[in-house]
Design a protein around this motif. Structure first.
Motif, mmCIF file in Angstrom:
data_model
loop_
_atom_site.group_PDB
_atom_site.id
_atom_site.type_symbol
_atom_site.label_atom_id
_atom_site.label_comp_id
_atom_site.label_asym_id
_atom_site.label_seq_id
_atom_site.Cartn_x
_atom_site.Cartn_y
_atom_site.Cartn_z
ATOM 1 N N SER B 2 0.822 -1.203 0.000
ATOM 2 C CA SER B 2 0.000 0.000 0.000
ATOM 3 C C SER B 2 0.859 1.257 0.000
ATOM 4 C CB SER B 2 -0.906 -0.007 1.229
ATOM 5 O OG SER B 2 -1.423 1.257 1.438
ATOM 6 N N GLY B 3 2.010 1.164 0.680
ATOM 7 C CA GLY B 3 2.921 2.301 0.700
ATOM 8 C C GLY B 3 3.400 2.621 -0.704
ATOM 9 N N ARG B 5 1.917 1.844 -3.561
ATOM 10 C CA ARG B 5 0.804 2.351 -4.387
ATOM 11 C C ARG B 5 0.545 3.822 -4.119
ATOM 12 N NH1 ARG B 5 -2.553 -2.262 -3.677
ATOM 13 N NH2 ARG B 5 -3.438 -1.191 -1.883
ATOM 14 N N THR B 6 0.494 4.165 -2.839
ATOM 15 C CA THR B 6 0.183 5.543 -2.493
ATOM 16 C C THR B 6 1.308 6.479 -2.912
ATOM 17 O OG1 THR B 6 -0.987 4.679 -0.589
ATOM 18 C CG2 THR B 6 -0.577 7.033 -0.620
ATOM 19 N N LEU B 7 2.538 6.047 -2.690
ATOM 20 C CA LEU B 7 3.670 6.901 -3.045
ATOM 21 C C LEU B 7 3.717 7.106 -4.565
ATOM 22 C CD1 LEU B 7 6.032 8.456 -1.938
ATOM 23 C CD2 LEU B 7 7.378 6.367 -1.856
ATOM 24 N N VAL B 89 7.384 10.857 3.875
ATOM 25 C CA VAL B 89 7.566 9.520 3.301
ATOM 26 C C VAL B 89 8.597 8.702 4.072
ATOM 27 C CG1 VAL B 89 6.780 10.138 0.992
ATOM 28 C CG2 VAL B 89 9.189 10.378 1.560
ATOM 29 N N PRO B 93 5.598 3.306 7.390
ATOM 30 C CA PRO B 93 6.248 1.999 7.191
ATOM 31 C C PRO B 93 6.388 1.648 5.710
ATOM 32 C CG PRO B 93 3.976 1.711 7.906
ATOM 33 C CD PRO B 93 4.217 3.174 7.894
ATOM 34 N N ILE B 94 7.242 2.375 5.015
ATOM 35 C CA ILE B 94 7.496 2.116 3.597
ATOM 36 C C ILE B 94 8.921 1.577 3.477
ATOM 37 C CG2 ILE B 94 7.711 3.161 1.308
ATOM 38 C CD1 ILE B 94 5.720 5.299 2.204
ATOM 39 N N SER B 95 9.075 0.423 2.831
ATOM 40 C CA SER B 95 10.415 -0.155 2.716
ATOM 41 C C SER B 95 11.203 0.586 1.644
ATOM 42 C CB SER B 95 10.323 -1.630 2.367
ATOM 43 O OG SER B 95 9.930 -1.763 1.012
ATOM 44 N N TYR B 96 12.527 0.437 1.679
ATOM 45 C CA TYR B 96 13.336 1.154 0.693
ATOM 46 C C TYR B 96 13.096 0.637 -0.719
ATOM 47 C CZ TYR B 96 16.710 -2.725 0.563
ATOM 48 O OH TYR B 96 17.307 -3.942 0.391
ATOM 49 N N GLU B 98 10.078 -0.403 -1.882
ATOM 50 C CA GLU B 98 8.846 0.265 -2.304
ATOM 51 C C GLU B 98 9.131 1.714 -2.694
ATOM 52 O OE1 GLU B 98 5.095 -0.655 0.216
ATOM 53 O OE2 GLU B 98 6.789 -1.030 1.530
ATOM 54 N N LEU B 242 19.598 3.814 -0.855
ATOM 55 C CA LEU B 242 18.359 3.909 -0.079
ATOM 56 C C LEU B 242 18.411 3.007 1.146
ATOM 57 C CD1 LEU B 242 15.745 3.910 -2.968
ATOM 58 C CD2 LEU B 242 16.265 5.813 -1.442
#
Lengths: 308, 250
Positions: B2-3, B5-7, B89, B93-96, B98, B242
């Motif tokens: 989801s992170g 997609r949103t980003l 951002v 909880p967004i992985s590098y 993503e 990253l």
């Protein structure tokens, strides 16, 4: 009650600057906790470590038992941070900003909660306004809203009321208090000590990257308690040294620290007896500012550090 | 995811909201190049049996794809860094991975959108063929991916706008302008032909042009190999930065 935030032996060095020097703290779930300290004490660095923005050299930080490095997804989901700087993304409206922020946390249909936050922060009328067009105070409210979109159980506010008018400050505190009453853990850093005094049940004071005081607000006040009797004398210089030595001279007033009211009358008697002519007299209670100043001057500091 | 997609959505919305500047302006620039060069050279130059305008159009399209893919990720990151809004951002909880994918895919989309615009506008002036459309798409995507990744590296590395401008003007511009957009490298002296073979952008343009006319300076398979390896190297380098949090997490 479990532990909301656990900070163990955290150190962080930037070049030659030791920003954090072995900080240990434990904050229980549901607490309203204050993090105080002068500029450069390490408050923001500590919060940044908690948020994963800064990686500590040594030590561990956990949010509700999730390591902020190892279990960063869980830890970040549990944490809402209101940053100190007034930052915003100029491309979006308030509502877009909040929807996007929700999406980052995996929440797709969040409009009900967003509306509630907007309402509570008095932002409803500005929902479709571009961020660029908002005043500083309004932008600050959006920052608070962004930190809350995912209903984090632990909320960190890094000097949220700096440069904010009285009305918003009151509204903000009412809202944050409500969140705290509903079970959210709140961690607050502020320069306004009276805010910390009225809001925070427990306080840590940082100095040069070390915790120099950590106790309930009540205990801290009691420890430095007592009262201050301030006297302005027509002929202060004539007082005998034995009396003058008990006081500190600030702004033309001799300030006497007294443990209790019982000491007032004997002191006044002694002043009169030695020929002192009192022009003005004031009594004040100790407040967190006194504690803060005392702690920052180093009184009591070493012991606290060892005990923390 | 989801992170991611949103980003991605946010990154696309960001450039789309200012599409006059991010899409329309580069299309106009490409059109101006075409009008001027076609006016001067159309009647005098023929390359690989093609009229000059026909030769030029695919080059301009690909150059626009590359430059705009770079511009998208680099400008987004430097703006977010300078204004501080990058934390929005970094806190979730967004992985590098993503993070990387969202920025690169958005950069590719912007590149493709501009490239399509340039193709539609300049295509009127030339009789184009689409000999092998699959190659067109593949090279556009890989080229956009490489430049989107390079844009991320530049945006992460630069602390100020002028540093980013230096990266763009002294590295990206020469690499793209001297890649065979405006000429066939066979027209160059032997030494400069050899030098051109060290420019990965040359292979992106050459392979992309092959998709239109089925004619190229080097085999499209070689171009695909070079660009794929370049993408792998640049992509892995970006991911490594990253992962380390270089200039993002201290």
């Amino acid at each position: 009650m479990g532990v909301a935030v656990s900070i163990q032996q955290v150190t962080k060095t930037f070049g030659n600057l030791k920003a954090l020097d072995g900080v240990c703290l434990e904050i229980a779930e549901g607490e309203f906790f204050g993090l105080l300290g002068p500029n450069g004490a390490g408050k923001t660095t500590l919060i940044s470590c908690l948020a994963g923005l800064v990686r500590p050299d040594t030590g561990r930080l956990k949010v509700m038992d999730f390591d902020v490095q190892g279990d960063y997804r869980e830890a970040r989901r549990l944490l809402g941070i209101v940053p100190q700087e007034l930052v915003f993304d100029p491309f979006f409206t308030v509502r877009e900003t909040l929807r996007i922020q929700s999406g980052y946390f995996g929440i797709r249909q969040n409009d009900d909660w967003i509306d509630e936050i907007l309402d509570n922060l008095d932002l409803t009328a500005k929902a479709d306004t571009n961020m660029r067009r908002l005043s500083g105070g309004m932008k600050r409210r959006v920052l608070v809203a962004q930190a809350l979109v995912h209903k984090p159980p632990v909320i960190v506010l890094d000097e949220p009321t700096a440069g904010v008018d009285v009305e918003l400050r009151q509204g903000l505190w009412q809202f944050v208090r409500r969140l705290n009453n509903e079970g959210h853990t709140v961690i607050l850093t502020t320069h306004y000590l009276e805010e910390a005094e009225t809001l925070c049940a427990r306080v840590a004071m940082l100095k040069l990257g070390c915790v120099v005081a950590l106790d309930s607000t009540r205990n801290l006040l009691d420890r430095y308690s007592g009262h201050t009797l301030s006297l302005r004398l027509a002929n202060g210089d004539d007082l005998p040294l034995s009396i003058r030595q008990q006081a500190s001279l600030i702004g033309g007033y001799l300030n006497f620290h007294l443990a209790s009211y019982d000491e007032v009358e004997p002191l006044l008697a002694a002043v009169r007896q030695s020929g002192g002519v009192i022009q003005d007299i004031r009594m004040s209670e100790a407040d967190l500012e006194d504690v803060f100043i005392d702690v920052m001057r180093g009184r009591d500091g070493a012991r606290e550090r060892a005990g923390s | 995811m989801s992170g991611f997609r949103t980003l991605l959505y946010k990154e696309v919305l960001r450039f789309w909201k200012v599409s006059f500047q991010t899409v329309a302006a580069p299309v106009l620039t490409a059109l101006l190049y075409l009008l001027i060069f076609a006016h001067v050279l159309e009647s005098r130059v023929e390359i690989n049996g093609l009229r000059y305008t026909a030769f030029l159009v695919p080059g301009l399209v690909m150059m626009s794809v590359l430059q705009n893919a770079f511009a998208n990720s680099s400008s987004s990151l430097i703006q977010a860094k300078v204004t501080g809004s990058i934390i929005f951002v970094l806190l979730p909880p967004i992985s590098y991975v993503e993070f990387y994918l969202a920025y690169v895919v958005a950069a590719v989309l912007r590149g493709l959108m501009v490239g399509l615009g340039v193709l539609v506008v300049t295509g009127w002036f030339a009789s184009l063929e689409f000999a092998a459309p699959g190659w067109i798409v593949v090279f556009a995507m890989i080229g956009g991916g490489i430049m989107g990744s390079l844009g991320m590296i530049a945006g992460i590395w630069a602390d100020k706008f002028d540093q980013l401008a230096a990266f763009q003007n002294f590295l990206i511009m020469p690499l793209t302008m001297l890649s065979g957009v405006f000429y066939s490298i066979h027209s160059l002296p032997a030494f400069w032909q050899d030098v051109s073979h060290f420019n990965p952008v040359f292979y992106m343009i050459d392979g992309f042009r092959y998709g239109f006319f089925g004619v190229s300076d080097v085999s499209p398979v070689v171009s695909l190999g070079v660009t794929s390896v370049s993408f792998l190297v640049v992509g892995l380098a970006t991911l490594a930065l990253l992962r380390k949090g270089y200039k993002l997490r201290y």
